[in-house]
Design an enzyme around this catalytic site. Structure first.
Site, PDB file in Angstrom:
ATOM      1  N   ASP A   1      -6.613  19.295 -13.864  1.00 35.77           N
ATOM      2  CA  ASP A   1      -6.938  17.987 -14.425  1.00 35.77           C
ATOM      3  C   ASP A   1      -6.475  18.008 -15.879  1.00 35.77           C
ATOM      4  O   ASP A   1      -7.075  18.673 -16.730  1.00 35.77           O
ATOM      5  CB  ASP A   1      -8.453  17.759 -14.310  1.00 35.77           C
ATOM      6  CG  ASP A   1      -8.892  16.394 -14.856  1.00 35.77           C
ATOM      7  OD1 ASP A   1      -8.170  15.836 -15.695  1.00 35.77           O
ATOM      8  OD2 ASP A   1      -9.967  15.921 -14.444  1.00 35.77           O
TER       9      ASP A   1
ATOM     10  N   LYS B   1      -7.388   7.100 -19.352  1.00 39.12           N
ATOM     11  CA  LYS B   1      -7.638   7.651 -20.685  1.00 39.12           C
ATOM     12  C   LYS B   1      -6.347   7.594 -21.518  1.00 39.12           C
ATOM     13  O   LYS B   1      -5.873   6.527 -21.809  1.00 39.12           O
ATOM     14  CB  LYS B   1      -8.210   9.057 -20.547  1.00 39.12           C
ATOM     15  CG  LYS B   1      -9.284   9.197 -19.436  1.00 39.12           C
ATOM     16  CD  LYS B   1     -10.560   8.431 -19.709  1.00 39.12           C
ATOM     17  CE  LYS B   1     -11.517   8.356 -18.526  1.00 39.12           C
ATOM     18  NZ  LYS B   1     -11.905   9.611 -17.918  1.00 39.12           N
TER      19      LYS B   1
ATOM     20  N   ARG C   1       0.859  -1.197   0.000  1.00 41.24           N
ATOM     21  CA  ARG C   1       0.000   0.000   0.000  1.00 41.24           C
ATOM     22  C   ARG C   1       0.890   1.239   0.000  1.00 41.24           C
ATOM     23  O   ARG C   1       0.629   2.217  -0.693  1.00 41.24           O
ATOM     24  CB  ARG C   1      -0.958   0.015   1.205  1.00 41.24           C
ATOM     25  CG  ARG C   1      -1.678   1.353   1.314  1.00 41.24           C
ATOM     26  CD  ARG C   1      -2.935   1.390   2.179  1.00 41.24           C
ATOM     27  NE  ARG C   1      -2.963   0.449   3.257  1.00 41.24           N
ATOM     28  CZ  ARG C   1      -2.283   0.556   4.412  1.00 41.24           C
ATOM     29  NH1 ARG C   1      -1.501   1.603   4.635  1.00 41.24           N
ATOM     30  NH2 ARG C   1      -2.368  -0.382   5.329  1.00 41.24           N
TER      31      ARG C   1
ATOM     32  N   TYR D   1     -15.878  17.434 -15.552  1.00 39.85           N
ATOM     33  CA  TYR D   1     -16.213  16.023 -15.699  1.00 39.85           C
ATOM     34  C   TYR D   1     -17.281  15.666 -14.654  1.00 39.85           C
ATOM     35  O   TYR D   1     -17.137  16.025 -13.474  1.00 39.85           O
ATOM     36  CB  TYR D   1     -14.954  15.189 -15.480  1.00 39.85           C
ATOM     37  CG  TYR D   1     -15.200  13.706 -15.426  1.00 39.85           C
ATOM     38  CD1 TYR D   1     -15.554  12.994 -16.568  1.00 39.85           C
ATOM     39  CD2 TYR D   1     -15.104  13.006 -14.237  1.00 39.85           C
ATOM     40  CE1 TYR D   1     -15.796  11.637 -16.516  1.00 39.85           C
ATOM     41  CE2 TYR D   1     -15.337  11.645 -14.174  1.00 39.85           C
ATOM     42  CZ  TYR D   1     -15.684  10.964 -15.324  1.00 39.85           C
ATOM     43  OH  TYR D   1     -15.928   9.621 -15.264  1.00 39.85           O
TER      44      TYR D   1
HETATM   45  C1  LIG Z   1     -12.490  10.047 -16.668  1.00 48.07           C
HETATM   46  C2  LIG Z   1     -12.153  11.355 -16.107  1.00 48.07           C
HETATM   47  C3  LIG Z   1     -11.976  11.521 -14.729  1.00 48.07           C
HETATM   48  C4  LIG Z   1     -12.191  10.391 -13.738  1.00 48.07           C
HETATM   49  O1  LIG Z   1     -11.242   9.389 -13.884  1.00 48.07           O
HETATM   50  P1  LIG Z   1     -11.506   7.831 -13.559  1.00 48.07           P
HETATM   51  O2  LIG Z   1     -10.229   7.195 -13.918  1.00 48.07           O
HETATM   52  O3  LIG Z   1     -12.672   7.404 -14.386  1.00 48.07           O
HETATM   53  O4  LIG Z   1     -11.832   7.780 -12.094  1.00 48.07           O
HETATM   54  C5  LIG Z   1     -11.608  12.767 -14.263  1.00 48.07           C
HETATM   55  N1  LIG Z   1     -11.445  13.815 -15.125  1.00 48.07           N
HETATM   56  C6  LIG Z   1     -11.614  13.690 -16.442  1.00 48.07           C
HETATM   57  C7  LIG Z   1     -11.408  14.871 -17.317  1.00 48.07           C
HETATM   58  C8  LIG Z   1     -11.973  12.459 -16.984  1.00 48.07           C
HETATM   59  O5  LIG Z   1     -12.157  12.350 -18.309  1.00 48.07           O
END
Ligand SMILES: *Cc1c(COP(=O)(O)O)cnc(C)c1O
Length: 381
Positions: free
Chosen positions: A170, A195, A46, A98
């Site tokens: 982000d 992504k 962890r 998001y």
């Molecule tokens: C998908 C996404 C998230 C969340 O991420 P997860 O891996 O699905 O928890 C946050 N911000 C953006 C811009 C995203 O496309």
């Protein structure tokens, strides 16, 4: 080191045991100790795991940061950032966020006494009027999902530094290939590595990268204390994904441009949202802070109805209807009923997420096939 070299080698060492060129998957929860109280490099997975460390170092290198942290999902990474705060603190966030981030903020952290202001930040001056002595963090998403608004990170960083606030970005849509928020003055850069970083739609993961040692210590403490880490197998997959990030992104951008231009010309489409257009309201900022414009595109139809959007989506053959984005394969989504369903209709439509809006994550297939697919689906309207 330049970016493409970093994608392959950044933060990496050959494996100490056998010189393995790829970091092995250390599928272990614990590590042998010779006598109680001595601390080997690794104690418990962890806290640290060598495969995760290799990934965290690679992420830090790509973002021009010093410290990387990997989590079980993008939302787990944002959750860790929110735990830097305490009850009574206030956050100023981008308005067209998001949907899952919006849900985390409003349905979980509001209950813990944190207050959120959702602000259209295309003009950074808008932010100042929301700042008071309780404000601790500015949270930015750019390009925004799914409206492709661009926020001037440098301008927001100036506001943050004038008021001594943390700035988190982000960077999921842009990736470090297109934009490096730490260089523009952000303190924390976050990814849904699910992504583009992973890039193959085969894992769920999140990450944070920071430069500041004190901030890194607090975040590592939260990562270990809350425990939302990712496993060694997924760390390996993400590392493997990173090695082709630059070539994938190059093709995503090239295909994205061709498709945005095709959609813009087509008689059945109405608005096409892509920051590479000169007529995009934030094009100048995009050009300044991004190396290219990415493969994410949203558009509406002339009829502007839910039915038209659904008809197009159901007729697409190469584009797969699915949540998520950033993989090698092209995906199509309907934000109003999918990613943004958690946002109340009125609030959603105020930011442009209308029922006819379709979002594309343009993959790295042949662009002619992607255009043919869109053409046959639009021509059926
Ligand atoms: C998908 C996404 C998230 C969340 O991420 P997860 O891996 O699905 O928890 C946050 N911000 C953006 C811009 C995203 O496309």
């Amino acid at each position: 080191m330049k970016f493409n070299t970093k994608a392959i080698h950044g933060g990496q060492q050959f494996d100490k045991a056998y010189g393995a060129v790829m970091p092995p998957i250390y599928q272990t929860s614990t590590y042998a100790q010779s006598t109680p109280g001595t601390h080997p490099e690794y104690e418990y997975s962890r806290t640290h795991n060598p495969t995760r460390t290799a990934l965290e170092n690679a992420l830090a290198s790509l973002e021009n940061g010093k410290y990387g942290l990997a989590f079980g999902s993008g939302l787990a990474a944002i959750d860790a950032v929110m735990k830097l705060l305490k009850s009574g603190d206030e956050v100023i966030s981008t308005s067209d966020l998001y949907g899952g981030t919006y849900r985390l903020f409003t349905k979980i952290f509001e209950d813990f006494g944190i207050k959120f202001h959702f602000v259209g930040m295309q003009n950074a001056n808008q932010i100042s009027s929301y700042i008071n002595d309780k404000t601790k963090l500015i949270w930015v998403e750019t390009p925004t999902n799914p409206m492709m608004n661009i926020i001037d990170i440098k301008a927001v960083a100036k506001v943050a530094s004038d008021h001594n606030l943390l700035l988190g970005v982000d960077n999921t849509f842009a990736t470090p290939y297109l934009q490096q928020p730490l260089d523009l003055g952000a303190h924390i850069v976050m990814h849904s590595a699910t992504k583009y970083i992973g890039g193959h739609s085969d894992l769920v993961m999140g990450s944070l990268v920071v430069k500041d040692e004190e901030l890194a210590k607090r975040l590592y403490f939260i990562q270990n204390a809350s425990g939302a880490i990712c496993g060694p197998q997924d760390s390996f997959l993400a590392l493997r994904g990173i090695k082709t990030l630059h070539v994938r992104m190059q093709r995503h951008c090239e295909n994205g441009k061709a498709i945005a231009e095709f959609l813009n010309r087509h008689v059945k489409t109405d608005k096409v949202y892509w920051p590479g257009f000169e007529h995009h309201p934030n094009h100048k900022v995009a050009k300044k802070q991004m190396n290219d414009f990415g493969g994410m595109i949203s558009f509406t139809t002339k009829g502007n109805t839910y039915e038209e959007a659904i008809k197009i989506i159901e007729n697409l053959k190469v584009f797969t209807l699915a949540e998520s984005l950033g993989g090698v394969e092209s995906l199509v989504g309907h934000p109003a009923s999918m990613t943004h369903a958690a946002i109340p209709k009125e609030e959603r439509e105020n930011t442009g997420v209308v029922d006819s809006l379709i979002r594309l994550s343009v993959g790295i297939e042949d662009k002619e096939d992607l255009i043919d697919d869109l053409k046959q689906a639009l021509d059926k309207l």
